[in-house]
Enzyme design. Structure first.
Site, mmCIF file in Angstrom:
data_model
loop_
_atom_site.group_PDB
_atom_site.id
_atom_site.type_symbol
_atom_site.label_atom_id
_atom_site.label_comp_id
_atom_site.label_asym_id
_atom_site.label_seq_id
_atom_site.Cartn_x
_atom_site.Cartn_y
_atom_site.Cartn_z
ATOM 1 N N LEU A 250 0.787 -1.230 0.000
ATOM 2 C CA LEU A 250 0.000 0.000 0.000
ATOM 3 C C LEU A 250 0.819 1.280 0.000
ATOM 4 O O LEU A 250 0.332 2.334 0.390
ATOM 5 C CB LEU A 250 -0.943 0.032 1.218
ATOM 6 C CG LEU A 250 -1.789 -1.217 1.479
ATOM 7 C CD1 LEU A 250 -2.616 -1.034 2.738
ATOM 8 C CD2 LEU A 250 -2.701 -1.498 0.309
ATOM 9 N N CYS A 251 2.075 1.211 -0.433
ATOM 10 C CA CYS A 251 2.907 2.410 -0.468
ATOM 11 C C CYS A 251 2.997 3.067 0.898
ATOM 12 O O CYS A 251 3.016 4.296 1.006
ATOM 13 C CB CYS A 251 2.362 3.430 -1.473
ATOM 14 S SG CYS A 251 3.129 3.280 -3.070
ATOM 15 N N ASN A 252 2.988 2.263 1.940
ATOM 16 C CA ASN A 252 3.100 2.839 3.275
ATOM 17 C C ASN A 252 3.975 1.906 4.116
ATOM 18 O O ASN A 252 3.491 1.191 4.991
ATOM 19 C CB ASN A 252 1.702 2.987 3.887
ATOM 20 C CG ASN A 252 1.744 3.876 5.114
ATOM 21 O OD1 ASN A 252 2.480 3.597 6.056
ATOM 22 N ND2 ASN A 252 0.987 4.948 5.100
#
Ligand SMILES: *Cc1c(COP(=O)(O)O)cnc(C)c1O
Length: 839
Positions: free
Chosen positions: A395-397
């Protein structure tokens, strides 16, 4: 929670909800039959916005804003209006703030980063752990950086007296794009008060403002820099914005780069001198031609958004209410034994239903009744089949995901070396998930989306409830069929990977090798741009490309099924079976060109012929080449079957431990008499795939009982279909007996059963029409899901005989009609030759 009941009682969303229901199908016809749950990625745009934009474009002439012409002036005026309007949306006073149009939020972050980087002594960078990847990347340009791993960490730092030695920038997300937690907006004022001009603040509002207002009216409290993704608010256009507090704009004076549009005069002959524009910040920072049409489109999108939704306050109230129901629905799901189904990663400060602490996102993983993790790849496949659009993975986190999942840095690195990448199927390593599932709601979400998603999870992932009583089909204890009960019903090869299969004619003895049946997946189609091997998952029409092997003429013939014929001048192409090196692109291309199968780089040689490339490219509508795996003549060199050396097929554990859905909770897994399906890293690339006719019949009975469309054997892309002999059937088939097989003898040849084959939605492509169905994946998921993975068929591998003296050993073959003898574990010694091979 009975979500359906909740729907009946629904008053709270009231007017808004009713309005959304009315206009969403009008505004987004594509939503029919699809549940869009990825608003945190890109929200849905409204059809009216496109229409309004199109009308604007058709009735006005907009020139590039660099001249005095009327079209140019019109553009300039409109752009200034939109700038003002955007600031107005955030109550930002144009005297105090300026807005810079950028490609996306990331570009806005980079613009700020550049200014700090170009400071002579470098800069200090602090960022919160919940940051998006794009904020974290700034640290690579900083001289010194610090990741704040909790809100308390930030609080303590704010209270610390004194400033950093270097000019500082502190960045954090207003809302986590991972789980929707909303972080304190008050930090920006407090940092300014406590650190003075030594530390600037960068607020990443990309996730927040898609469903929440942001109030910049108090200039003393506002962040120095605020970045936005406008398509996350309006769905369209693809544009981002950087809102700068003018007082902080001085930092851009340090920026070294200038481009067309941001400079008044440049001297480059003999002397090197330039004068930057000094009027306004946006003039200094918008390098190159502005995305004029996107900015006009933004105007249209803002108007339509306002008409449909009223205000971001209303969107916020609506989505806050919906997500509370989603959270409640998911957390209340229980397996038959009372264990929770969803592990939700809720923020430490979050309360669903409270817009100050939580946005409309739920991040979670699914567990089976034993507490094990359900593979996210499987969830995603089922969601795709059932038309739910959601996101899974990292999730790009990275910070938020690692801390929620309890992944230590060494584990992440180790997982990386073990082959885990964003978006692949290695999603449970060392008993921990490597990513999560994210469901995010937006202005256009309705209660129905929430209800149907909770129902979906209940239907497919809750085990041991009453509704499942009909499900278990795997026989718990199967007596081995008497040796002569089975035969080879058909043999199929797939000469071109992912294209149609070709049946080996009856009466033909077909060679079988360690790498599989002869000529199976000898060729593939590779994308001309990426070099990746094409597959039916993305290009279902590949099923209509029908290769066959003509051994007499020495040719691979490739024919197109009628639906593809009108696209191509020729309906057939032939390719010599012999791998004449002159037919391929030169050697250097060969060594450099890595066709990707399942994400692994594989060497394949591309055919040079334009005619061949055109044939396949026209048929599929995608620019591709035909490629061939290392040639037959090299079989014994180190290149041997390079496509299989990567198939790290693992033997299944000898100790049985397969969890059968529906069998829970009255028997422990060990008692079920089956085995753990071991991970097969390259499930779509094992040497041979064997399926059972009886199992397929059973599957189809269940599909038909639900009114679904029966599956043909070819959707499973099996090489060998084993069937029970009619005369010995005595009316009772033994579906899934193959779950217990360890070895097979087919004719005179022996095979290892390596483990069950993991399935994906590709089995839903009808091989005759190339249409996608829901079946058989839906029924498979309900009846053949073990430890969260869906299995059908068995990976199989030929066992070569040592001391190849007999013809059967020198040139091993099998044929349609051959007798098939399965062996269970404890039966290996019943056959002296098999015992000698594997005992
Ligand atoms: C989407 C997102 C980004 C990245 O935005 P882009 O427009 O893709 O550059 C950054 N931060 C957060 C919180 C986001 O949600």
């Amino acid at each position: 929670m009975d979500t359906r009941g909740a729907r009946m009682k629904e008053h709270e969303c009231g007017e808004y909800h009713q309005a959304v229901e009315e206009f969403r199908l009008r505004e987004h016809p594509m939503l029919r039959g699809t549940t869009y749950l990825d608003h945190a990625g890109t929200t849905l745009y409204a059809k009216s916005a496109i229409e309004r934009f199109s009308a604007d474009m058709l009735s006005n002439l907009y020139g590039n804003p660099h001249s005095a012409s009327s079209s140019s002036q019109l553009t300039t005026r409109r752009i200034e209006d939109v700038r003002l309007r955007l600031l107005g949306m955030f109550k930002a006073d144009p005297e105090e703030f300026d807005v810079i149009f950028v490609a996306n939020a990331t570009a806005g972050i980079k613009l700020v980063m550049e200014a700090f980087r170009d400071n002579g002594d470098g800069f200090w960078y602090g960022y919160h752990m919940d940051s998006h990847t794009s904020l974290i990347g700034v640290r690579e340009s900083a001289k010194d950086s610090r990741c704040f791993t909790s809100d308390q960490d930030v609080e303590d730092w704010i209270k610390e007296p004194g400033a950093e030695a270097l000019p500082g920038l502190f960045a954090y997300p207003a809302q986590s794009n991972m789980n929707g937690r909303r972080l304190p907006l008050a930090w920006t004022r407090r940092i300014r008060t406590s650190k003075g001009r030594a530390v600037y603040t960068l607020l990443d509002a990309a996730a927040l403002v898609s469903t929440s207002p942001l109030d910049l009216s108090d200039v003393d409290a506002a962040p120095d820099f605020t970045v936005l993704s406008l398509y996350k608010m309006f769905g369209f256009p693809d544009l981002g914005a950087l809102i700068v507090r003018k007082e902080a704009g001085t930092v851009f004076g340090r920026r070294r780069y200038f481009g067309g549009g941001t400079v008044e005069m440049v001297v480059c002959v003999q002397e090197q001198w330039h004068a930057k524009k000094s009027d306004s910040l946006h003039e200094k920072l918008e390098d190159g031609t502005l995305p004029i049409h996107s900015i006009m489109a933004l105007d249209a999108a803002m108007s339509v958004h306002e008409e449909l939704y009223g205000s971001l306050e209303r969107v916020s109230r609506h989505t806050t209410l919906l997500v509370a129901k989603l959270y409640e629905g998911l957390t209340s799901l229980r397996h038959g034994n009372g264990e929770a189904v969803c592990q939700v990663y809720k923020g430490s400060t979050s309360t669903y239903g409270d817009a100050n602490s939580q946005g409309p996102i739920v991040a979670f993983n699914l567990r089976n009744p034993l507490g094990g993790w359900v593979s996210n790849a499987e969830v995603e496949k089922l969601a795709a089949v059932k038309s739910f659009q959601l996101r899974t993975g990292g999730l790009c986190n990275p910070g938020g995901v690692a801390s929620s999942l309890g992944l230590a840095p060494w584990e992440m690195r180790d997982n990386f070396s073990a082959g885990q990448r964003c978006g692949n199927e290695n999603d449970t390593i060392r008993g921990k998930p490597t990513g999560m599932i994210r469901v995010s709601l937006g202005a256009m979400s309705v209660l129905e989306d929430v209800v149907s998603f909770v129902d979906f999870v209940r239907e497919f992932f809750v085990q041991g409830s009453k509704s499942e009583a009909v499900l278990p089909v795997a026989a718990l204890r199967v007596e081995p069929p008497t040796p002569s009960n089975l035969h080879v019903e058909s043999l199929t090869i797939y000469p071109v990977k992912s294209c149609a299969g070709w049946s080996v004619p009856r009466g033909v003895a077909w060679e079988v090798r360690r790498e599989g049946l002869a000529w199976d997946r000898e060729w593939c189609l590779v994308h001309q741009g990426t070099g990746a091997a094409l597959s039916q998952k993305r290009y279902p029409k590949m099923a209509l490309i029908r290769p066959s092997i003509d051994l007499e003429a020495g040719l691979l013939r490739v024919e197109l099924a009628p639906p593809l014929r009108r696209l191509v001048d020729e309906h057939e192409v032939t390719i010599p079976l012999s791998a004449d090196p002159r037919m391929f692109s030169d050697v250097s291309t060969y060594t450099d060109s890595h066709a990707k199968v399942c994400g692994d780089a594989i060497r394949a040689k591309k055919y040079k012929s334009d005619k061949i490339a055109a044939f396949f490219s026209q048929a599929l509508g995608v620019a591709c080449h035909l490629a061939r795996f290392p040639a037959l003549s090299n079989r014994n060199s180190s290149e041997t079957s390079s496509r299989h050396t990567k198939a790290h097929l693992q033997k299944p554990e000898k100790e049985p431990n397969m969890h059968i859905p529906g069998a829970f909770p009255d028997s422990t897994p060990q008692a079920l008499g089956a085995r753990v399906p071991m991970p097969i890293l390259l499930s779509n690339e094992s040497p041979i795939l064997t399926i059972s006719r009886s199992s397929l019949n059973r599957l189809n009975e269940l599909i038909k009982a639900e009114g679904g469309k029966a599956a043909q054997a070819d959707v499973f892309r099996a090489n060998i279909v084993v069937a029970e002999n009619l005369e010995s059937l005595s009316g009772v088939e033994q579906p899934y007996a193959e779950d217990h097989w360890r070895h097979l003898k087919i004719g005179e040849q022996y095979f290892d059963i390596l483990g069950p084959c993991r399935r994906c939605q590709m089995v839903c492509v009808d091989q005759q029409t190339a249409e996608r169905n829901q079946e058989p994946f839906v029924t498979l998921s309900k009846t053949r899901r073990f430890d969260g993975r869906v299995y059908f068929g068995e990976h199989t591998c030929h066992i070569a005989m040592d001391g190849a003296v007999s013809p059967a050993a020198q040139y091993p073959t099998i044929a349609v009609g051959d007798a098939v003898h399965p062996f269970l574990d404890d039966e290996v010694e019943h056959d002296s030759r098999l015992w000698a091979l594997v005992g």
